[in-house]
Design a protein around this motif. Structure first.
Motif, PDB file in Angstrom:
ATOM      1  N   SER A 150       0.761  -1.332  -0.028  1.00 40.60           N
ATOM      2  CA  SER A 150      -0.065   0.115  -0.176  1.00 40.60           C
ATOM      3  C   SER A 150       0.792   1.224   0.056  1.00 40.60           C
ATOM      4  O   SER A 150       0.651   1.986  -0.802  1.00 40.60           O
ATOM      5  CB  SER A 150      -1.087   0.170   1.039  1.00 40.60           C
ATOM      6  N   ASP A 208       0.914   4.082  -2.795  1.00 42.42           N
ATOM      7  CA  ASP A 208       0.595   5.489  -2.631  1.00 42.42           C
ATOM      8  C   ASP A 208       1.561   6.326  -2.902  1.00 42.42           C
ATOM      9  O   ASP A 208       1.098   7.366  -3.579  1.00 42.42           O
ATOM     10  CB  ASP A 208       0.037   5.481  -1.120  1.00 42.42           C
ATOM     11  N   LYS A 221       1.195   9.299  -6.031  1.00 40.54           N
ATOM     12  CA  LYS A 221       1.695  10.697  -5.611  1.00 40.54           C
ATOM     13  C   LYS A 221       2.469  11.349  -6.651  1.00 40.54           C
ATOM     14  O   LYS A 221       2.693  12.545  -6.996  1.00 40.54           O
ATOM     15  CB  LYS A 221       2.132  10.750  -4.092  1.00 40.54           C
ATOM     16  N   ARG A 238      -5.867  -1.462  -7.038  1.00 39.48           N
ATOM     17  CA  ARG A 238      -5.030  -0.670  -7.034  1.00 39.48           C
ATOM     18  C   ARG A 238      -4.305  -0.139  -8.031  1.00 39.48           C
ATOM     19  O   ARG A 238      -3.686   0.969  -8.220  1.00 39.48           O
ATOM     20  CB  ARG A 238      -3.845  -0.772  -5.798  1.00 39.48           C
TER      21      ARG A 238
END
Length: 160
Positions: free
Chosen positions: A68, A72, A76, A121
């Motif tokens: 994760s 993430d 970004k 994801r």
């Protein structure tokens, strides 16, 4: 040294240190920017990884995170997350890829691959067509095929 390209690799829960080492070696030949090791994936601190990598662990930037956290951070940075997985909904690795954006290939466990939550994801799911009875390749081999196809498309894009 050749400049690195905007390609990352996220390896999750890979069991084989030799596969991880092979991925490091392949990543260097591709000019990969960074490898993200997640879950229980062996790190370059393990001798078998280094043996298979033949020194590439000293060349390639790498980091250990949770899956994760890695996804993430990459999101970004506006990185396209491409899951490599055998799935009926997957697009062929040979179809045009969005190489104008940085890309990260997500690779899972040799036996179980990536789970549904991990696939969600991803920006997209890609697969490598197979023509025999077996429907999948060794994870490090699959990553090499996908990486070289991405690199080919990236080269064609940058030469326009």
């Amino acid at each position: 040294m050749t400049p690195r390209v905007p390609l990352h690799i996220v390896i999750d829960n890979m069991r084989s240190a030799f596969n991880v080492g092979s991925i490091f070696r392949t990543a260097d030949t591709l000019g990969v920017k960074k490898i993200w090791l997640t879950g229980y994936t062996p790190t370059p601190h393990q001798l078998q990884v280094e043996k298979a990598a033949l020194g590439a662990t000293f060349i390639i930037d790498w980091e250990q995170k949770t899956f994760s956290q890695a996804c993430d951070e990459l999101k970004k940075m506006n990185v396209n997350l491409v899951a490599l997985e055998t799935s009926p909904q997957a697009t062929s690795i040979y179809a045009p890829m969005p190489v104008q954006s940085p890309t990260a290939f997500l690779v899972g466990n040799e036996r179980f691959g990536l789970d549904q939550e991990q696939l969600q994801r991803a920006t997209e799911v890609r697969s490598i067509p197979t023509y025999g009875i077996k429907n999948s390749l060794n994870a490090s081999v699959a990553l090499a095929i996908a990486g070289y196809e991405w690199r080919k498309q990236y080269y064609e894009f940058t030469k326009k």
